[in-house]
Design a protein around this motif. Structure first.
Motif, PDB file in Angstrom:
ATOM      1  N   ASP A 118       0.805  -1.219   0.000  1.00 19.62           N
ATOM      2  CA  ASP A 118       0.000   0.000   0.000  1.00 19.62           C
ATOM      3  C   ASP A 118       0.839   1.270   0.000  1.00 19.62           C
ATOM      4  O   ASP A 118       0.337   2.342  -0.355  1.00 19.62           O
ATOM      5  CB  ASP A 118      -0.944   0.010   1.210  1.00 19.62           C
TER       6      ASP A 118
ATOM      7  N   ARG B  37       4.012   1.618  -6.760  1.00 20.39           N
ATOM      8  CA  ARG B  37       2.755   0.889  -6.783  1.00 20.39           C
ATOM      9  C   ARG B  37       1.857   1.249  -7.974  1.00 20.39           C
ATOM     10  O   ARG B  37       0.893   0.540  -8.268  1.00 20.39           O
ATOM     11  CB  ARG B  37       1.979   1.110  -5.480  1.00 20.39           C
ATOM     12  N   ASN B  38       2.149   2.344  -8.673  1.00 19.97           N
ATOM     13  CA  ASN B  38       1.313   2.733  -9.811  1.00 19.97           C
ATOM     14  C   ASN B  38       1.819   2.172 -11.143  1.00 19.97           C
ATOM     15  O   ASN B  38       1.232   2.443 -12.187  1.00 19.97           O
ATOM     16  CB  ASN B  38       1.238   4.259  -9.908  1.00 19.97           C
TER      17      ASN B  38
ATOM     18  N   ASP C 102      -8.195   2.998 -10.041  1.00 20.46           N
ATOM     19  CA  ASP C 102      -7.283   2.970  -8.892  1.00 20.46           C
ATOM     20  C   ASP C 102      -7.336   4.241  -8.063  1.00 20.46           C
ATOM     21  O   ASP C 102      -6.860   4.261  -6.927  1.00 20.46           O
ATOM     22  CB  ASP C 102      -5.845   2.687  -9.350  1.00 20.46           C
TER      23      ASP C 102
ATOM     24  N   GLU D 163      -6.720   3.630  -3.985  1.00 18.78           N
ATOM     25  CA  GLU D 163      -5.537   4.233  -3.367  1.00 18.78           C
ATOM     26  C   GLU D 163      -5.893   5.007  -2.106  1.00 18.78           C
ATOM     27  O   GLU D 163      -5.032   5.276  -1.272  1.00 18.78           O
ATOM     28  CB  GLU D 163      -4.837   5.164  -4.357  1.00 18.78           C
TER      29      GLU D 163
END
Length: 305
Positions: free
Chosen positions: A162, A167-168, A203, A207
């Motif tokens: 997280d 993470r993208n 997303d 997020e």
């Protein structure tokens, strides 16, 4: 089976962006309780690129399926594959090869039909199947992303996913002129009960929310518009475009043919719930350095970020 739904609810917000690169099918504000096919796509590539890709994919897949499918019949995987191929063809046709910016989009799809529910996704937009009566997530689509690959390789913990800087970064998307067109993960389920809720979202939604926060929203008071209002409030700070469809099951009438329909949700490797459960039940092994390319990539990225 015969499935009835509550009139679907849609969310589509700009965030801090200047243009909307997410796209919905049916288009925002047009879904009714008669609809059985839903898509949410998150475009990428900037102005005049991301929105073109996402709109192309939602319109092409949605229109193709509705033109070739009888809602009273099961949706075949062959028809779904043909619709996605048609969308890739349209992306090819609309691409400008002289432009350095490559357009692309994620894909999430839900179809409710005679054979149950079909869910399909490419990228890191997500599909959730939630059972509020049991306060649990039955299905969460597995992101096609770098952070997911690192988690599967044992390089990241669930909590680290997280907050990871990369993470993208996604590993699958629908883009024009791909030498190898990515296929979606497709999962079928007949485990449908009145009150069940499906969430399709970009997303920009996930997020902002942990799984527990999302469950708190989706399993709370379900009076008209309250779920959507809570979801909008919880994601108000999102800088990215954030869009979603909320589809609640009103009733399910069983038929003899239901026993022949595939029911993969509880075992599918595309279900992140199953991935986490398997990881939790696996004996802990000492972490060792090796020559796994993802291990090397993880160490490099840690230095960069």
């Amino acid at each position: 089976m015969h499935i009835q739904i509550v009139p679907p609810q849609a969310l589509q917000e700009l965030g801090a962006r200047q243009n909307q690169e997410d796209a919905l099918f049916p288009a925002f504000g047009q879904a009714t309780a008669d609809n059985r096919l839903f898509l949410v796509c998150d475009g990428m590539g900037g102005h005049d690129h991301g929105e073109v890709a996402s709109q192309t994919v939602t319109e092409t897949i949605g229109t193709y399926i509705l033109q070739h499918w009888q809602p009273g019949q099961p949706l075949s995987d062959e028809l779904l594959a043909d619709a996605i191929a048609a969308a890739y063809d349209q992306l090819d046709a609309r691409d400008n090869p002289d432009d350095r910016r490559r357009m692309g989009t994620t894909l999430t799809l839900l179809c409710l039909h005679r054979g149950g529910a079909t869910m399909a996704h490419i990228g890191d937009s997500r599909i959730y199947h939630v059972r509020p009566s049991e306060h649990r997530i039955l299905y969460q689509s597995r992101d096609h992303s770098l952070v997911m690959d690192l988690f599967l390789a044992g390089e990241l913990t669930r909590d680290e996913m997280d907050t990871y800087e990369g993470r993208n970064v996604i590993t699958r998307a629908m883009q024009p002129h791909q030498e190898r067109r990515f296929r979606p993960d497709v999962v079928h389920t007949t485990d449908l009960r009145p009150g069940d809720l499906f969430l399709l979202c970009s997303d920009g939604i996930v997020e902002q929310l942990t799984d527990s926060q999302l469950l708190g929203i989706l399993c709370g008071d379900d009076s008209k518009d309250s779920l959507l209002q809570r979801l909008r409030a919880a994601t108000a700070a999102a800088a990215d475009n954030h869009s979603a469809y909320l589809i609640r099951i009103l009733g399910v009438e069983a038929e003899p043919s239901d026993a022949e329909a595939p029911n993969e949700e509880a075992t599918s490797r595309a279900n992140f719930v199953n991935i986490v459960r398997a990881r939790e039940n696996r004996p802990q092994q000492p972490k060792q350095e090796d020559n796994n390319p993802l291990s090397w990539l993880h160490r490099i990225l840690k230095k960069i970020f």
